[in-house]
Design an enzyme around this catalytic site. Structure first.
Site, short mmCIF file in Angstrom:
data_model
loop_
_atom_site.label_atom_id
_atom_site.label_comp_id
_atom_site.label_asym_id
_atom_site.label_seq_id
_atom_site.Cartn_x
_atom_site.Cartn_y
_atom_site.Cartn_z
N LYS A 73 -1.08 3.18 -5.61
CA LYS A 73 -0.08 3.66 -4.66
C LYS A 73 1.27 3.70 -5.38
CE LYS A 73 1.89 2.36 -0.12
NZ LYS A 73 1.83 1.37 0.99
N SER A 149 1.64 3.43 5.35
CA SER A 149 2.22 4.14 4.23
C SER A 149 1.23 4.43 3.10
CB SER A 149 3.41 3.36 3.68
OG SER A 149 2.98 2.10 3.20
N SER A 173 0.13 -0.82 6.83
CA SER A 173 0.04 0.29 5.88
C SER A 173 -1.26 0.41 5.11
CB SER A 173 1.21 0.23 4.89
OG SER A 173 2.41 0.60 5.52
#
Lengths: 474, 476
Positions: A73, A149, A173
């Protein structure tokens, strides 16, 4: 490699171990998938194929995932020589000069890092549609959000680019994109995985790193490889009673499972999300568990207010630190509209507001802790709503701050409590809406008790497998 | 003294043994403690709240069969609630703040069989490393009444040093167990962050700086009490690394050959009194004599950043305390509610933003990282506990006419101790040296995060090699 997508991470590693396939061939398969599908999905925002090849050529460590392709990520972890943008134009050229400890551990596990996935700016929105890289689209329906996210990670796994990808969770997230994309997403206990050397904790203990996966065992095996305190960490998680992988397949016994479909915030819950919980409850009962309606009493106003103090202050600090590194004051157009608003709220708050917020969060955690002396697990919807259409949770595109905030709070209404309390929680893909969109359910466990989550998850995975449920091809 | 003549010769476990073998009753021990408090407290002012009736009732009701069953005990009047009793925190603003429940740590102390018979003096909110609050007046050092007993757990240390009892509750957010132990010639161990519970009221205090334990004369009392009180409470936000076994079992176990770094230079650059340097040299020689490896080394600490971060955390939390009390009383806090320095501390927070606090946490964790790495190379770090011998009363008073005196003195007093509150590592003060003036001078040993075991092993070894139990202050 035709059947690349049939395997989970450990399955692929097994092929490498038995020399049925080489890491290079796996890399090529992942790259081919990314190149074919990313134009429609926009999950991968930074390609590092050369570095991946070089890592393979240099010889991979003999870890449990040796040779398995992996994506980081683009937030919260550093990979030496690459940019960590955090989904923000303000960090678009922020090159790391070292690996984060968790990245070092992932590399030691044998994972082959070949790129970075999309995230909302600083992970603030639960939908990945940053101005910097544009929206990640949900592989199940490209008009919809993949969640966030860690939406890039979830979309990459859901559309078959690879079976496992790095993710972080400070309010939901990992669990929210897992729910939106039909994946397994487990948020470990506070401090289970390291945030160092740069941080001792994130958002005052709310944030923790792990992964989104298709299989339960991948999540367990990766956590075995990445869990444990780093040198100089300020806090340690309770030690696991054994390897998590050994929990996968172990009988969970008769679990006391509480369930609720009422959000502590009072947000209305969509019937599809209620149905997902009812089905999961029935499934758990059929597996012999005790299921009863119960929920901790949470002062959600206190909780939400405290979280906003922590997030506002930390956003402001992030901007100030970046401004300092660049030798200038941060400006509104350095970041997205709602990011600036969050940072501005941090400007008005005092240090004692922050200290008071920590105190309030720990009070909330105390209530959650006591609840889990009576129940092994709490089952809830992962979100109040099915996946949102793109645009609603955009931090620049939505011109209505109130609509954005209400949608945001609805997405995290069930998840953020466990960031505050530090308890482990997971989203499991057991339900799909009439429209064909995935709807996850969340199970939360006692502090430090990922083991029970892995046991139940594996049991559910066997009872109602989801691995073959795949989005349509685009 | 009437009653038990040799009461003061025993440590806590020793007294508990007498009770267990029925050589004496808990009631007789209580009487012995009360007699000594009544005789010596007028000069020392260690005990600020007497609860003899409650102690008698607890004995009458039957004590739990814990390791300290029947042993008299005093709570510090800060940070631990005892249902029905006031916790003043050394502050007039809290002089009538009655607790309606026990803190978890108090519940555990009671389960250990300890008999709570009163509360000890502390500086207001534990801010000063000398217990001389306006509310109760100064605690005096039993070794010399003109001097401070240290702080903030100064009442506890003075009570133990003057023989009122062998073990008393203390807390440490910047040195508040180790400093009074150093000043009073006692053993004082600050456990690892989150080792002992702060709940149910708090998840942590001063963002992880503060931790609860005790002042003792014997090493084994400290170990046995920690066995009884350590471990997370339900709903705690953080857990300490679990111990490898009971701490009491570490006492007497061979520590092996330890790699001990030592330094006499505080990270702040404050001057160190020759007596304190001498204490370290002496301790280093003793350690070498015991077969340990000694070497001069010290972690590199950005003390400016560290001090700034600690100042932000202390100020903000002091402000929260005042605001919360004001809210409970239904009025705004006023300057005369608290001492001068306390008010100034809270006022600092007015100019600090929430982002400053977030920065302070990050900075504190960066400091902890450096300390953590240092302990991959060494088992222990030996330093003076303080830069100077026990200070005269007044220097660290928080209501003096010239606040600058305090602001100068405070950072120097905590120059060696506060680092391990920031990092969370366990650390202890061991009484191995007395100044030419006859005042105790402790040395500090700090260990790796979670490694109280090594501290207890070495402490027990030092206690045998150079016993301090018979070294007692003159009784006035």
């Amino acid at each position: 490699m035709k059947d690349f997508e049939q395997f989970d991470g450990l399955g692929l590693a097994d092929l490498v171990k038995t020399r049925a396939l080489t890491p290079k061939e796996l890399l090529n398969a992942a790259v081919a998938c990314i190149e074919a599908r990313n134009p429609a999905i926009n999950a991968v925002v930074d390609r590092m194929y050369d570095r991946a090849e070089a890592a393979i050529a240099a010889g991979l460590p003999a870890g449990p995932f040796a040779g398995v392709p992996y994506l980081l990520k683009d937030l919260g972890v550093y990979y030496a020589g690459t940019i960590t943008s955090a989904g923000s134009a303000f960090f678009r050229d922020a090159v790391a000069d070292h690996d984060s400890e968790i990245v070092a551990r992932m590399k030691r596990a044998g994972l082959v890092i070949l790129g970075k996935t999309n995230t909302s700016e600083f992970g603030l929105s639960t939908s990945v549609e940053p101005k910097l890289f544009g929206p990640t689209r949900n592989p199940w329906n490209v008009e919809f959000s993949a969640g966030g996210s860690s939406g890039g990670a979830a979309a990459a796994v859901a559309c078959g680019m690879l079976p496992i990808a790095h993710a972080t969770d400070g309010g939901g997230s990992i669990r929210i994109p897992a729910s939106c994309c039909g994946l397994f997403g487990l948020k470990p206990t506070r401090a289970r995985t390291p945030l160092g050397p740069d941080l001792g904790e994130g958002w005052s203990g709310a944030s923790v790193g792990h992964a989104v996966t298709r299989s339960v065992r991948d999540s367990a095996a990766l956590l075995d490889a990445t869990a444990g305190p780093d040198v100089g960490d300020p806090y340690w998680a309770p030690p696991p009673r054994g390897p998590y992988l050994a929990e996968v397949g172990a009988a969970p016994g008769r679990l006391e499972i509480a369930f609720t479909t009422r959000a502590w915030s009072g947000h209305p819950v969509h019937p599809e999300c209620v149905a997902a919980v009812s089905q999961a409850a029935k499934l758990c009962e059929s597996l012999g568990h005790s299921v009863e309606e119960a929920s901790p009493f949470i002062d959600e106003e206190l909780h939400n207010k405290a979280r906003r103090v922590i997030i506002g202050a930390n956003t402001r600090m992030t901007l100030e630190a970046r401004g300092k590194a660049l030798g200038r004051e941060p400006k509104p157009d350095d970041v997205e509209t709602f990011t600036w608003a969050a940072a501005e709220s941090g400007r008005e708050l005092t240090a004692s507001d922050y200290a008071g917020a920590i105190r309030a969060l720990h009070q909330v955690g105390r209530v959650v802790g006591r609840f889990f002396t009576r129940y092994d697990l709490l089952l809830t919807p992962t979100m109040c709503e099915p996946p949102y259409k793109l645009g609603v949770l955009s931090m620049t595109g939505n011109n209505d701050p109130q609509a954005y905030l209400q949608a945001l709070l609805g997405t995290i209404a069930f998840t953020s409590l466990f960031n505050t309390s530090g308890n482990p929680a997971m989203s499991i893909p057991l339900h799909w809406s009439a429209q064909g969109l995935p709807i996850g359910v969340q199970f939360a466990a006692a502090f430090g008790d990922e083991a029970t989550l892995f046991r139940l998850a594996a049991q559910l995975e066997a009872a109602q497998p989801w691995a073959d449920r795949r989005p349509p091809r685009h | 003294m009437s009653g038990m003549k040799d009461y003061e010769r025993y440590d806590g476990l020793g007294l508990a043994d007498l009770v267990k073998t029925r050589a004496i009753t808990a009631k007789e021990l209580l009487i012995a403690a009360v007699e000594r408090i009544e005789a010596r407290n007028p000069a020392i002012n260690a005990v600020v709240n007497r609860m003899y009736d409650r102690a008698e009732s607890a004995i009458a009701a039957g004590l739990p069969a814990g390791p300290f069953a029947g042993v008299p005990y005093l709570l510090k009047d800060l940070g631990a609630y005892y249902a029905g009793a006031v916790t003043s925190a050394g502050s007039a603003f809290f002089r009538d703040a009655l607790a309606d429940h026990d803190s978890e740590i108090v519940a555990r102390m009671k389960r250990a069989g300890l008999v709570i018979l009163g509360k000890t003096n502390t500086s207001e909110f534990g801010l000063s490393p000398s217990a001389e609050p306006k509310l109760f007046g100064p605690t005096r050092n039993p070794w010399n009444l003109e001097f401070s007993a240290g702080g903030s757990s100064g009442g506890a240390a003075a009570a133990v040093a003057s023989g009122m009892l062998p073990i008393a509750h203390g807390t440490d957010g910047g040195g508040s167990i180790r400093i009074p132990a150093s000043c009073c010639g006692l053993f004082g161990l600050k456990p690892t962050r989150a080792r002992t519970p702060m709940g149910p009221d708090l998840g942590e205090n001063w963002s992880g700086s503060s931790v609860i334990h005790a002042l003792t004369r014997s090493v084994r009392d400290s170990a046995a009490l920690l066995d009884a009180t350590a471990g997370p409470d339900i709903g705690d936000p953080y857990w300490a690394p679990p111990p490898r076994g009971p701490y009491l079992a570490e006492v007497g176990t061979d520590p092996g050959r330890l790699r001990i770094a030592f330094t006499n230079r505080p990270w702040s650059g404050h001057p160190v009194d020759p007596e304190c340097a001498a204490a370290v040299s002496k301790a280093a020689r003793i350690c070498e004599g015991l077969g340990h490896h000694l070497e001069e080394a010290s972690p590199f600490i950005d003390e400016e950043m560290h001090t700034k971060a600690r100042r932000i955390i202390r100020a903000a939390n002091t402000r929260v305390t005042l605001e919360a009390r004001g809210k409970a009383l239904g009025r705004e806090p006023r300057p005369d509610d608290v001492e001068t320095i306390t008010w100034m501390t809270a006022e600092i927070a007015r100019t600090l933003t929430a982002a400053d606090y977030a920065w302070a946490i990050r900075a504190a964790h960066q400091i902890g990282r450096v300390v953590g790495r240092f302990f991959t190379r060494y088992d222990l770090l030996l330093t003076p506990t303080m830069c100077h011998p026990p200070p005269k009363l007044g220097l660290l008073g928080m209501s003096g006419d010239n606040p600058d005196v305090y602001w100068q003195a405070h950072p120097r007093a905590v120059a060696f101790t506060a680092l391990f509150n920031t990092a969370g590592n366990p650390a202890m003060s061991v009484p191995l040296h007395w100044s030419a003036d006859g005042l105790p001078i402790g040395v500090q040993f700090a260990a790796a995060f979670g490694d109280e075991a090594t501290l207890f092993r070495l402490a027990a070894q030092l206690e045998v090699a150079k016993p301090w139990a018979d070294r007692r202050p003159p009784l006035s």
